[in-house]
Each structure stands twice: as structure tokens, then as C-alpha cells.
Design a protein around this motif. Structure first.
Motif, short mmCIF file in Angstrom:
data_model
loop_
_atom_site.label_atom_id
_atom_site.label_comp_id
_atom_site.label_asym_id
_atom_site.label_seq_id
_atom_site.Cartn_x
_atom_site.Cartn_y
_atom_site.Cartn_z
N LEU A 154 -66.18 -20.46 -36.94
CA LEU A 154 -65.16 -21.44 -36.56
C LEU A 154 -64.75 -22.25 -37.78
N LYS A 155 -63.58 -22.87 -37.69
CA LYS A 155 -63.06 -23.63 -38.82
C LYS A 155 -63.93 -24.81 -39.20
N ASP A 156 -64.78 -25.28 -38.28
CA ASP A 156 -65.66 -26.40 -38.59
C ASP A 156 -66.95 -25.95 -39.29
N GLY A 157 -67.06 -24.65 -39.60
CA GLY A 157 -68.22 -24.14 -40.32
C GLY A 157 -69.39 -23.74 -39.45
N THR A 158 -69.24 -23.84 -38.14
CA THR A 158 -70.29 -23.38 -37.24
C THR A 158 -69.99 -21.95 -36.81
N VAL A 159 -70.98 -21.32 -36.14
CA VAL A 159 -70.86 -19.91 -35.79
C VAL A 159 -71.26 -19.71 -34.33
N LYS A 160 -70.51 -18.84 -33.64
CA LYS A 160 -70.84 -18.45 -32.27
C LYS A 160 -70.94 -16.93 -32.21
N ALA A 161 -71.75 -16.45 -31.26
CA ALA A 161 -71.94 -15.01 -31.14
C ALA A 161 -72.15 -14.61 -29.69
N CYS A 162 -71.81 -13.36 -29.39
CA CYS A 162 -72.05 -12.84 -28.05
C CYS A 162 -72.25 -11.33 -28.14
N GLN A 218 -79.89 -10.31 -33.33
CA GLN A 218 -78.69 -10.38 -34.15
C GLN A 218 -77.74 -11.52 -33.78
N LEU A 219 -77.93 -12.12 -32.61
CA LEU A 219 -77.10 -13.27 -32.23
C LEU A 219 -77.68 -14.57 -32.77
N GLY A 220 -78.90 -14.53 -33.29
CA GLY A 220 -79.47 -15.67 -34.00
C GLY A 220 -79.86 -16.88 -33.18
N ASP A 221 -79.99 -16.71 -31.87
CA ASP A 221 -80.30 -17.87 -31.02
C ASP A 221 -81.79 -18.00 -30.69
N GLY A 222 -82.63 -17.22 -31.36
CA GLY A 222 -84.07 -17.31 -31.14
C GLY A 222 -84.60 -16.47 -30.01
N THR A 223 -83.72 -15.67 -29.38
CA THR A 223 -84.13 -14.81 -28.27
C THR A 223 -83.69 -13.38 -28.53
N THR A 224 -84.04 -12.50 -27.60
CA THR A 224 -83.51 -11.13 -27.60
C THR A 224 -82.73 -10.89 -26.31
N VAL A 225 -82.22 -11.97 -25.74
CA VAL A 225 -81.46 -11.90 -24.49
C VAL A 225 -79.98 -11.71 -24.83
N ASP A 226 -79.34 -10.69 -24.24
CA ASP A 226 -77.91 -10.46 -24.44
C ASP A 226 -77.13 -11.66 -23.94
N LYS A 227 -75.98 -11.93 -24.56
CA LYS A 227 -75.13 -13.06 -24.18
C LYS A 227 -73.75 -12.53 -23.79
N LEU A 228 -73.32 -12.88 -22.60
CA LEU A 228 -72.01 -12.45 -22.12
C LEU A 228 -70.90 -13.40 -22.54
N THR A 279 -72.14 -17.97 -27.76
CA THR A 279 -73.22 -18.94 -27.82
C THR A 279 -73.36 -19.43 -29.25
N SER A 280 -73.50 -20.74 -29.42
CA SER A 280 -73.69 -21.29 -30.76
C SER A 280 -74.97 -20.77 -31.38
N ILE A 281 -74.92 -20.51 -32.67
CA ILE A 281 -76.12 -20.11 -33.41
C ILE A 281 -76.72 -21.38 -34.00
N PRO A 282 -77.88 -21.80 -33.47
CA PRO A 282 -78.48 -23.05 -33.95
C PRO A 282 -78.83 -22.98 -35.43
N GLY A 283 -78.70 -24.10 -36.10
CA GLY A 283 -79.10 -24.17 -37.50
C GLY A 283 -78.09 -23.61 -38.48
N LEU A 284 -76.96 -23.13 -37.99
CA LEU A 284 -75.92 -22.64 -38.91
C LEU A 284 -74.77 -23.63 -38.94
N SER A 285 -74.56 -24.23 -40.09
CA SER A 285 -73.42 -25.12 -40.31
C SER A 285 -73.00 -24.95 -41.77
N LYS A 286 -71.84 -25.44 -42.07
CA LYS A 286 -71.28 -25.30 -43.42
C LYS A 286 -71.26 -23.84 -43.86
N VAL A 287 -70.87 -22.97 -42.92
CA VAL A 287 -70.78 -21.54 -43.21
C VAL A 287 -69.41 -21.23 -43.79
#
Length: 195
Positions: free
Chosen positions: A75-83, A90-100, A103-111
Motif C-alpha cells: 500500500l502507499k502508506d508502506g504497509t503490506v496486505k496478503a491473501c 508466505q502470507l507472513g501473519d505467523g500462521t499457516t492458515v489460508d486467508k480469503l 490481511t495485514s502482515i504484522p511488523g512490516l512498515s516502511k516497505v
């Protein structure tokens, strides 16, 4: 069918319009194609024919990257979302649960930039460092192990990175001094190190 055996085909119509086709093999000789049409509207990327996909695309997306079964948006604010599929983290949310839904990737900013391999995700930060998560069976996350990572993990010793790129199971980093570092699968010499 997809002559390059890739899961996605992107047709760029012009700077504000493009089409993404997802082609999946269901069984021998049978494929399923889904098509999404995207347009830029007031700085946001929107789609007209999705089922929930536009929830991520109306958030001022700067860059999109797709793996085999996952989608990542910077996103333009430097954060990242994945699904999508998350079997290796690979979605980086600390789980292996698929996301429909995205979902924000925690700990990623200023990307600054994102890149995706088949089952791994990279984020280039504004400070020139890189974080990676997902499948690491060939060392493609660059941390010196072959252990999958469920959250974005800093790649040690990698700094002053200008650009990142990925292949199926390998990772490349272009440094500010014009040199390149590579890690991951090298069965066809794709790391360029002569081995």
C-alpha cells in the motif's frame, strides 16, 4: 492455455488499466481461467468484476505481486496486505492458515518494494534491508537455513539493497553499488555463480 506454465498472465493495456488472468490446471488437459480487470481511479487500484478482491484494491495500492496461490499488495502508506494460500507462511501473519480476504502482515512498515516467489514473499524496506517469509526449502529466504518462516524475517548481512526479484525458488538482490546477491535453488544455474 498458458504457454509459459505460469499461474498468472498480466496484460497491460495502458498505464491505468491491466488485466490479470489466473490459469489453474484442474486435471490433465483441463484448466480453469479467471480474469480480473483493474483500473486506476483517484490513485487507487480497483476492479469491476471481483468477488471481494476489491477490498484490497481500493486501498491505494502501490504495487501488486503474486506467487503461485497467494497475492501480496504494497500500500502507499508502506504497509503490506496478503491473501490466498498460506501453507508455508508466505502470507507472513505467523500462521499457516489460508486467508480469503487481504490481511495485514504484522511488523512490516516502511516497505519500498515487494516480490513473490512460488511460495515465498520478500519486502524491501526503505532503509535498504530485506525481510522474507514463506517456504525456505532451498534457502531462498537467505537466512542460512532451510527452515520455513511464518513471519517476515530479516535477511542477515543484506543491506543497501536497491531492488529485489524472485524466481520460483530463488531470490535476487541488486545492491546500491551495482552488485547482485542471490540465494536459493540453483539447479539450472539461475543464481549466476557458475555452479
Amino acid at each position: 492455455s498458458n504457454p509459459y506454465n505460469k499461474p498468472y498472465i498480466i496484460d497491460i493495456i495502458d498505464k491505468d488499466h491491466f488485466t490479470v488472468k489466473s490459469i489453474k490446471t484442474l486435471k490433465a488437459g483441463e484448466t480453469k481461467t479467471e480474469e480480473f480487470k483493474f483500473s486506476r481511479l483517484n490513485g487507487a487500484l480497483v476492479t469491476t468484476d471481483s468477488e471481494g478482491v476489491d477490498t484490497i484494491l481500493k486501498q491505494n495500492v502501490k504495487q501488486l505481486a503474486t506467487g503461485y496461490d497467494h497475492t501480496v499488495a504494497l500500500l502507499k502508506d508502506g504497509t503490506v496486505k496478503a491473501c490466498g494460500k498460506n501453507s508455508y507462511g508466505q502470507l507472513g501473519d505467523g500462521t499457516t492458515v489460508d486467508k480469503l480476504v487481504p490481511t495485514s502482515i504484522p511488523g512490516l512498515s516502511k516497505v519500498k518494494q515487494i516480490a513473490t516467489g512460488t511460495y515465498h514473499t520478500l519486502a524491501l524496506l526503505e532503509d535498504g534491508t530485506v525481510k522474507a517469509c514463506g517456504k525456505n526449502s532451498y534457502g531462498q529466504l537467505g537466512d542460512g537455513t532451510t527452515v520455513d518462516k511464518l513471519v517476515p524475517t530479516s535477511i542477515p548481512g543484506l543491506s543497501k539493497v536497491k531492488q529485489i526479484a524472485t524466481g520460483t525458488y530463488h531470490t535476487l538482490a541488486l545492491l546500491e553499488d551495482g552488485t547482485v546477491k542471490a540465494c536459493g535453488k540453483n539447479s539450472y544455474g539461475q543464481l549466476g555463480d557458475g555452479t
